[in-house]
Scaffold this active site. Structure first.
Site, PDB file in Angstrom:
ATOM      1  N   TYR B  37       0.830  -1.201   0.000  1.00  0.00           N
ATOM      2  CA  TYR B  37       0.000   0.000   0.000  1.00  0.00           C
ATOM      3  C   TYR B  37       0.857   1.241   0.000  1.00  0.00           C
ATOM      4  O   TYR B  37       1.853   1.318   0.711  1.00  0.00           O
ATOM      5  CB  TYR B  37      -0.809   0.086   1.296  1.00  0.00           C
ATOM      6  CG  TYR B  37      -2.125  -0.617   1.285  1.00  0.00           C
ATOM      7  CD1 TYR B  37      -3.004  -0.471   0.240  1.00  0.00           C
ATOM      8  CD2 TYR B  37      -2.493  -1.402   2.368  1.00  0.00           C
ATOM      9  CE1 TYR B  37      -4.224  -1.110   0.265  1.00  0.00           C
ATOM     10  CE2 TYR B  37      -3.705  -2.043   2.403  1.00  0.00           C
ATOM     11  CZ  TYR B  37      -4.571  -1.901   1.344  1.00  0.00           C
ATOM     12  OH  TYR B  37      -5.763  -2.520   1.379  1.00  0.00           O
ATOM     13  N   HIS B 193     -13.765   4.454   4.213  1.00  0.00           N
ATOM     14  CA  HIS B 193     -12.586   3.595   4.080  1.00  0.00           C
ATOM     15  C   HIS B 193     -12.445   2.600   5.233  1.00  0.00           C
ATOM     16  O   HIS B 193     -11.466   1.842   5.266  1.00  0.00           O
ATOM     17  CB  HIS B 193     -11.307   4.435   3.998  1.00  0.00           C
ATOM     18  CG  HIS B 193     -11.085   5.022   2.636  1.00  0.00           C
ATOM     19  ND1 HIS B 193     -11.055   6.368   2.399  1.00  0.00           N
ATOM     20  CD2 HIS B 193     -10.897   4.434   1.432  1.00  0.00           C
ATOM     21  CE1 HIS B 193     -10.849   6.585   1.104  1.00  0.00           C
ATOM     22  NE2 HIS B 193     -10.758   5.431   0.496  1.00  0.00           N
ATOM     23  N   ARG B 223      -3.930   8.354  -9.180  1.00  0.00           N
ATOM     24  CA  ARG B 223      -3.262   7.171  -8.645  1.00  0.00           C
ATOM     25  C   ARG B 223      -3.944   5.947  -9.249  1.00  0.00           C
ATOM     26  O   ARG B 223      -5.010   6.055  -9.853  1.00  0.00           O
ATOM     27  CB  ARG B 223      -3.338   7.109  -7.122  1.00  0.00           C
ATOM     28  CG  ARG B 223      -4.736   6.836  -6.601  1.00  0.00           C
ATOM     29  CD  ARG B 223      -4.774   6.872  -5.083  1.00  0.00           C
ATOM     30  NE  ARG B 223      -4.122   5.713  -4.484  1.00  0.00           N
ATOM     31  CZ  ARG B 223      -4.764   4.606  -4.071  1.00  0.00           C
ATOM     32  NH1 ARG B 223      -6.073   4.521  -4.195  1.00  0.00           N
ATOM     33  NH2 ARG B 223      -4.109   3.615  -3.529  1.00  0.00           N
ATOM     34  N   ASN B 225      -5.361   1.906  -8.522  1.00  0.00           N
ATOM     35  CA  ASN B 225      -5.697   0.865  -7.553  1.00  0.00           C
ATOM     36  C   ASN B 225      -6.022  -0.382  -8.377  1.00  0.00           C
ATOM     37  O   ASN B 225      -6.201  -0.301  -9.591  1.00  0.00           O
ATOM     38  CB  ASN B 225      -6.880   1.303  -6.697  1.00  0.00           C
ATOM     39  CG  ASN B 225      -7.004   0.474  -5.436  1.00  0.00           C
ATOM     40  OD1 ASN B 225      -6.133  -0.340  -5.117  1.00  0.00           O
ATOM     41  ND2 ASN B 225      -8.099   0.678  -4.721  1.00  0.00           N
ATOM     42  N   GLU B 265      -8.006   0.366 -11.553  1.00  0.00           N
ATOM     43  CA  GLU B 265      -8.723   1.636 -11.490  1.00  0.00           C
ATOM     44  C   GLU B 265      -7.742   2.784 -11.651  1.00  0.00           C
ATOM     45  O   GLU B 265      -6.767   2.889 -10.894  1.00  0.00           O
ATOM     46  CB  GLU B 265      -9.409   1.796 -10.130  1.00  0.00           C
ATOM     47  CG  GLU B 265     -10.561   0.859  -9.914  1.00  0.00           C
ATOM     48  CD  GLU B 265     -11.132   0.981  -8.501  1.00  0.00           C
ATOM     49  OE1 GLU B 265     -12.169   0.344  -8.245  1.00  0.00           O
ATOM     50  OE2 GLU B 265     -10.544   1.686  -7.656  1.00  0.00           O
ATOM     51  N   TYR B 316      -9.249  -9.378   1.175  1.00  0.00           N
ATOM     52  CA  TYR B 316      -9.997  -8.139   0.968  1.00  0.00           C
ATOM     53  C   TYR B 316     -10.322  -7.947  -0.510  1.00  0.00           C
ATOM     54  O   TYR B 316     -11.420  -7.514  -0.866  1.00  0.00           O
ATOM     55  CB  TYR B 316      -9.179  -6.955   1.493  1.00  0.00           C
ATOM     56  CG  TYR B 316      -9.783  -5.621   1.183  1.00  0.00           C
ATOM     57  CD1 TYR B 316     -11.015  -5.236   1.740  1.00  0.00           C
ATOM     58  CD2 TYR B 316      -9.149  -4.723   0.327  1.00  0.00           C
ATOM     59  CE1 TYR B 316     -11.571  -4.010   1.448  1.00  0.00           C
ATOM     60  CE2 TYR B 316      -9.701  -3.501   0.031  1.00  0.00           C
ATOM     61  CZ  TYR B 316     -10.911  -3.145   0.590  1.00  0.00           C
ATOM     62  OH  TYR B 316     -11.469  -1.929   0.297  1.00  0.00           O
ATOM     63  N   LYS B 317      -9.381  -8.289  -1.368  1.00  0.00           N
ATOM     64  CA  LYS B 317      -9.600  -8.114  -2.803  1.00  0.00           C
ATOM     65  C   LYS B 317     -10.415  -9.270  -3.396  1.00  0.00           C
ATOM     66  O   LYS B 317     -10.729  -9.253  -4.587  1.00  0.00           O
ATOM     67  CB  LYS B 317      -8.270  -7.940  -3.538  1.00  0.00           C
ATOM     68  CG  LYS B 317      -7.605  -6.588  -3.205  1.00  0.00           C
ATOM     69  CD  LYS B 317      -6.264  -6.428  -3.874  1.00  0.00           C
ATOM     70  CE  LYS B 317      -5.542  -5.135  -3.465  1.00  0.00           C
ATOM     71  NZ  LYS B 317      -6.136  -3.905  -4.009  1.00  0.00           N
TER      72      LYS B 317
END
Lengths: 321, 351
Positions: B37, B193, B223, B225, B265, B316-317
């Site tokens: 991250y 978040h 950015r 993701n 993204e 999480y993904k």
């Protein structure tokens, strides 16, 4: 202009003497067809080449935010200041080319408010002129309380009275008129937000009164840009760029950094926004913290400084720049 | 027209496909052989010619089909587009930003003619030609945010800025990686978040918020993701999890290369001038592992990244169960040699 904002070249298209202390400057875009639109409360930083010296002063945009053909600012002459306002008053002529920053807004309206309650002192009226034009166009309830030394020095009070007599309340010190603050703050409906811009004493008076009367913190908005104060010269070592610089008596630390080409991002240049916050690596001496960004803990730790307004007295100051 | 638009679907028969050009310009997100991250923000002021970073709002071969898919989502679930009452001005801001950007960046596809408040907008790919009064919502067929977001690839969140925080107060969200605008509407930055693992402890969100609050007019940021999606689904929303979640169990060693997609993204951030809100477009790019591996460096690197990703992140993904299958498939592209730095394909370095 800084790494935080882009700059725009403009031409001074008009200069209007508003009263004995205040001049209005109108800027038209030099090359672009339109200037960027903005929101009420935004300011621009005007870059001034004054002899060998570069000045950057922030001024509230007071023109209609929807009008992209021109911007207007009002500059109050400060004979005891460091010279930026005197440069604008005495040196800038119609037809001159200037560089200004993109608009930056640190004093925007909270659009969730049911009513906007404005308090202006002196030249602090300027951001509200843009707020009022924006609200007139888009709709929204507002009320202005505007205090000034005298009617003659109350810039734009005639225009305000002519257009918005039912919403504008004027107070003149020389007629012993004073805002009846407690009654006013106590009588507002739920959902009102207040905004104050003016001298420090007025800002503290309005904000502290509101807190005492139970206004939620999120409904209290103030804008005060401090002018950097002159002081004794001091030396600074810059660890990241391996440079040293002497900050002159009439110069701010931020201006000294810019003079030797060290980038310190800024927005307000007046100790309010926090953008230029700089880490102190080591020091031997005394900080003169003049900003209202750092809190008391920050100041007592001595590990941060706001170079736009704060100074230092002592032997050694090493910064992470 | 300069772009050949694909005829394709993102549901049912999944005819979505990337041309060779689209594969080469895919925004591969890993600049090294591992992933951690970070706030990883940079200025959004163009990029290499032909890359997805070049224009302010990238238009590609999927444009028309993506807009058709969005319209289907909205018909089924109108709550994918919401705007709290104080956000209408920000909606106009977004409309203005996109119309100006697209008409300047793609003059052959989009035209904007402004005569005071009377505006004419021409969108050739979607065959739209509308004249309306700027800031008068009664003159558009939809509210301004919905109007322009139906014509712009990517989701569009519009964040109000007040009390030193950002608030998810408006948006159009139909191509999301398993989050819900309807659930998050009105939340602040830390609230929406909250489900993200690890990053809070790392102080990521405090730093990210500080950065975002200071984004200024004329200086947008961006950015990347990423996540993984089985089948080229744009709409992987919690609302429709019952439809797409089950598809994750259909992967086999034979079909993983075609069915498993890397989902990237491109997130951009613009200060909106009239409302002082922050526009947050989130553009989704999909690529099958099979197509991705046609770029040798990317196939090799993705193997290493997925293999070494902490279990919390793979959970999480949403691909922890399929990870062994994916890693096994990708291992054939990993020659064990060092890779070059950076995200670019570096095809000239290949033998």
């Amino acid at each position: 202009m800084s790494s935080a904002t882009q700059s725009i070249p403009v031409i001074v298209s008009d200069i209007i003497e508003v009263n004995t202390l205040v001049k209005r400057f109108v800027f038209k875009p030099k090359s672009q067809e339109r200037l960027p639109s903005f929101s009420g409360g935004a300011h621009t930083v005007v870059l001034m080449h004054d002899g060998g010296r570069v000045r950057r002063n922030p001024y509230s945009l007071m023109s209609d935010p929807n009008d992209q053909s021109q911007y207007a600012i009002s500059v109050r002459r400060d004979d005891a200041g460091r010279g930026g306002s005197l440069f604008m008053h005495n040196k800038v002529q119609i037809g001159d080319e200037l560089e200004i920053s993109y608009p930056v807004n640190l004093f925007s309206l909270d659009l969730t408010a049911h009513k906007q309650l404005f308090f202006a002192g002196g030249i602090g009226i300027t951001p509200f002129l843009a707020h009022i034009k924006q609200l007139t166009r888009l709709g929204g309830d507002w009320e202005l309380h505007y205090a000034s030394r005298s009617q003659a020095l109350a810039s734009y009070s005639d225009w305000l009275s002519d257009h918005y007599d039912d919403r504008v309340h004027l107070y003149f010190d020389d007629q012993d008129q004073k805002i009846g603050l407690d009654a006013l703050l106590g009588g507002q409906t739920v959902g009102t937000h207040l905004y104050v811009c003016g001298p420090r004493g007025m800002i503290e008076w309005v904000c502290e009164s509101a807190r005492r009367l139970g206004w939620p913190e999120g409904t209290i908005h103030a804008e005060e840009f401090l002018a950097p104060q002159p002081g004794k010269p001091f030396n600074v070592q810059l660890a990241s760029s391996s440079k040293t610089v002497e900050v002159g008596a009439q110069e701010s630390l931020l201006e000294a950094l810019e003079r030797i080409g060290v980038d310190a991002p800024y927005l307000c240049r007046g100790g309010a926004c926090g953008q230029c916050e700089t880490r102190v690596i080591d020091y031997d001496g005394k900080f003169l913290h003049l900003d209202h960004w750092l809190d008391d803990d920050d100041k007592s730790r001595g590990d941060k400084i706001m170079p736009c307004v704060s100074r230092f007295e002592g032997k050694t100051l090493i910064l992470d720049r | 027209m300069t772009i050949q638009f694909n005829e394709e679907t993102f549901r049912d028969d999944y005819t979505f496909h990337n041309s060779d050009k689209a594969i080469r310009r895919f925004p591969f997100p890993f600049h090294e052989d591992s992933y951690i991250y970070s706030v990883n923000m940079e200025r959004h002021r163009g990029g290499p010619e032909g890359s997805v970073y070049e224009k302010r709002f990238d238009v590609d071969e999927h444009y028309i089909s993506e807009m058709r898919d969005r319209a289907l989502v909205l018909t089924e679930d109108p709550l994918r587009c919401q705007s709290l009452p104080h956000m209408e001005l920000a909606g106009w801001d977004l409309l203005e930003l996109i119309m100006i950007s697209k008409s300047e960046d793609y003059p052959d596809l989009f035209e904007l003619h402004r005569d005071g408040d009377r505006w004419r907008w021409i969108n050739k790919p979607l065959e739209i030609d509308d004249t309306f009064r700027f800031l008068d919502a009664t003159t558009l067929p939809y509210p301004p945010l919905e109007y322009i977001a139906r014509q712009t690839q990517g989701d569009h969140c519009v964040l109000d800025q007040r009390e030193g925080n950002l608030w998810m107060d408006a948006g159009m969200v139909t191509t999301q990686a398993d989050w819900s605008l309807d659930f998050d509407i009105g939340m602040n930055f830390f609230e929406w978040h909250a489900p993200v693992p690890m990053a809070h402890e790392m102080g990521i969100f405090q730093r990210a918020l500080k950065f975002l609050l200071n984004i200024q007019q004329g200086s947008p940021a961006r950015r990347l993701n990423w996540t993984m999606t089985v089948n080229p689904l744009l709409d992987t929303s919690p609302e429709n999890y019952h439809k797409w979640g089950i598809q994750k169990t259909t992967l086999t060693p034979e079909n993983v290369g075609q069915k498993q997609h890397l989902r990237v993204e491109l997130q951009t951030f613009y200060r909106l001038p009239r409302s002082n809100a922050l526009a947050f477009p989130i553009r989704c790019y999909l690529i099958s592992l099979e197509d991705l591996a046609t770029i040798p460096k990317w196939g090799c690197r993705l193997h290493r990244v997925i293999r070494d990703l902490p279990a919390e992140l793979a959970t999480y993904k949403g691909f922890i169960d399929n990870r062994p299958l994916i890693v096994d498939y990708l291992s054939q592209f990993d020659d064990g040699k060092p890779t070059s730095n950076g995200v670019w394909p570096d095809l000239h370095l290949e033998n």
